[in-house]
Design a protein around this motif. Sequence first.
Motif, PDB file in Angstrom:
ATOM      1  N   TRP A  55       0.857  -1.250  -0.064  1.00 30.95           N
ATOM      2  CA  TRP A  55      -0.115  -0.044  -0.035  1.00 30.95           C
ATOM      3  C   TRP A  55       0.849   1.358   0.172  1.00 30.95           C
ATOM      4  O   TRP A  55       0.522   2.158  -0.706  1.00 30.95           O
ATOM      5  CB  TRP A  55      -1.005  -0.118   1.219  1.00 30.95           C
ATOM      6  N   HIS A  60       0.690   6.487  -7.806  1.00 29.93           N
ATOM      7  CA  HIS A  60      -0.775   7.156  -8.151  1.00 29.93           C
ATOM      8  C   HIS A  60      -0.739   8.500  -8.660  1.00 29.93           C
ATOM      9  O   HIS A  60       0.310   9.146  -8.167  1.00 29.93           O
ATOM     10  CB  HIS A  60      -1.815   6.979  -6.953  1.00 29.93           C
ATOM     11  N   GLN A  62      -2.167  11.044  -7.641  1.00 28.52           N
ATOM     12  CA  GLN A  62      -2.736  12.166  -6.768  1.00 28.52           C
ATOM     13  C   GLN A  62      -1.687  12.408  -5.605  1.00 28.52           C
ATOM     14  O   GLN A  62      -1.891  12.679  -4.807  1.00 28.52           O
ATOM     15  CB  GLN A  62      -4.043  11.578  -6.378  1.00 28.52           C
ATOM     16  N   LYS A  71       0.438  11.308   3.141  1.00 27.64           N
ATOM     17  CA  LYS A  71       0.909  10.296   1.860  1.00 27.64           C
ATOM     18  C   LYS A  71       0.291   8.616   2.267  1.00 27.64           C
ATOM     19  O   LYS A  71       0.020   8.524   3.686  1.00 27.64           O
ATOM     20  CB  LYS A  71       2.404  10.176   1.836  1.00 27.64           C
ATOM     21  N   PRO A  72       0.490   7.851   1.041  1.00 22.66           N
ATOM     22  CA  PRO A  72       0.057   6.400   1.910  1.00 22.66           C
ATOM     23  C   PRO A  72       0.776   5.913   2.805  1.00 22.66           C
ATOM     24  O   PRO A  72       0.218   5.116   3.677  1.00 22.66           O
ATOM     25  CB  PRO A  72       0.310   5.804   0.313  1.00 22.66           C
ATOM     26  N   ASP A  75      -1.347   6.293   5.981  1.00 28.12           N
ATOM     27  CA  ASP A  75      -2.629   5.680   6.342  1.00 28.12           C
ATOM     28  C   ASP A  75      -2.529   4.458   7.363  1.00 28.12           C
ATOM     29  O   ASP A  75      -1.500   4.120   7.494  1.00 28.12           O
ATOM     30  CB  ASP A  75      -3.230   5.045   4.975  1.00 28.12           C
ATOM     31  N   ARG A  90     -14.139  -1.021  -3.453  1.00 32.45           N
ATOM     32  CA  ARG A  90     -12.979  -0.078  -3.101  1.00 32.45           C
ATOM     33  C   ARG A  90     -12.386  -0.154  -1.743  1.00 32.45           C
ATOM     34  O   ARG A  90     -12.840  -0.512  -0.764  1.00 32.45           O
ATOM     35  CB  ARG A  90     -13.695   1.176  -3.279  1.00 32.45           C
ATOM     36  N   CYS A  92      -9.852   2.180   0.355  1.00 34.02           N
ATOM     37  CA  CYS A  92      -9.510   3.654   0.556  1.00 34.02           C
ATOM     38  C   CYS A  92      -8.687   3.915   1.841  1.00 34.02           C
ATOM     39  O   CYS A  92      -9.185   3.211   2.959  1.00 34.02           O
ATOM     40  CB  CYS A  92     -10.735   4.428   0.707  1.00 34.02           C
ATOM     41  N   THR A  96      -5.337   9.656   3.694  1.00 34.25           N
ATOM     42  CA  THR A  96      -5.184   9.954   2.238  1.00 34.25           C
ATOM     43  C   THR A  96      -6.373  10.363   1.748  1.00 34.25           C
ATOM     44  O   THR A  96      -6.601  11.245   0.910  1.00 34.25           O
ATOM     45  CB  THR A  96      -4.053   9.219   1.618  1.00 34.25           C
ATOM     46  N   TYR A  98      -7.133   8.311  -0.587  1.00 34.78           N
ATOM     47  CA  TYR A  98      -6.856   7.587  -1.793  1.00 34.78           C
ATOM     48  C   TYR A  98      -7.490   6.226  -1.867  1.00 34.78           C
ATOM     49  O   TYR A  98      -7.309   5.586  -1.017  1.00 34.78           O
ATOM     50  CB  TYR A  98      -5.421   7.633  -2.149  1.00 34.78           C
ATOM     51  N   CYS A  99      -8.133   6.125  -3.081  1.00 38.45           N
ATOM     52  CA  CYS A  99      -8.846   4.727  -3.144  1.00 38.45           C
ATOM     53  C   CYS A  99      -8.200   3.986  -4.290  1.00 38.45           C
ATOM     54  O   CYS A  99      -8.127   4.630  -5.590  1.00 38.45           O
ATOM     55  CB  CYS A  99     -10.373   5.045  -3.329  1.00 38.45           C
TER      56      CYS A  99
END
Length: 138
Positions: A55, A60, A62, A71-72, A75, A90, A92, A96, A98-99
Motif C-alpha cells: 500500500w 498514483h 494524486q 501520503k500512503p 494511512d 473499493r 481507501c 489520504t 486515496y482509493c
Amino acid sequence: MLSRIRLSARLLTCTLALAACLGACKPAPGQWAENSNSQHGRYVGVGLYNPTKQWTHMVHGQAPRDDTLAKPIDDQVIIVVADSATGELRACGDLTGYCIGMNPWEHALGASQIAPIQLTAHAPPYPEDNETSGEVSR
C-alpha cells in the motif's frame, strides 16, 4: 354458572384484544426492505485492514504537492467497501482518502474461472484433530 360464562367472555375479549394489538405490530409485507433502503446507503462495509508495504509503495497520480498532506505511508487503516448497486469493491486509505477499486462483475468470467476449477495439484488433507495443540479444527 353465570359467573363462569362472564369469566369466559372476559377471557375471550382480553385474548382477542391482545391478539389485535400484537397483530398490529407485524410490519406490512416488504416494509423491512423499504426501511433498510431508506436507512442505509448503497455502500456496504467489507472490512478494515492494516496497510501493508504494498500500500505504501503504490504509484498514483494524486501525489500531494504539499508536504503537510497525508501520503500512503501515513494511512493507518484501509477501509474496504462494496457498492451494492454495481458490485464494485473499493479500498481507501483513512488519512489520504486515496482509493483503488475493481469491479469483478464488469466482465464475464472466462471458461477457466468457472467452478469447479482445475488444479495442477491438490492440497493435502487436514491432519487429524489434535486436542492438545489448541488449534481450531476446520
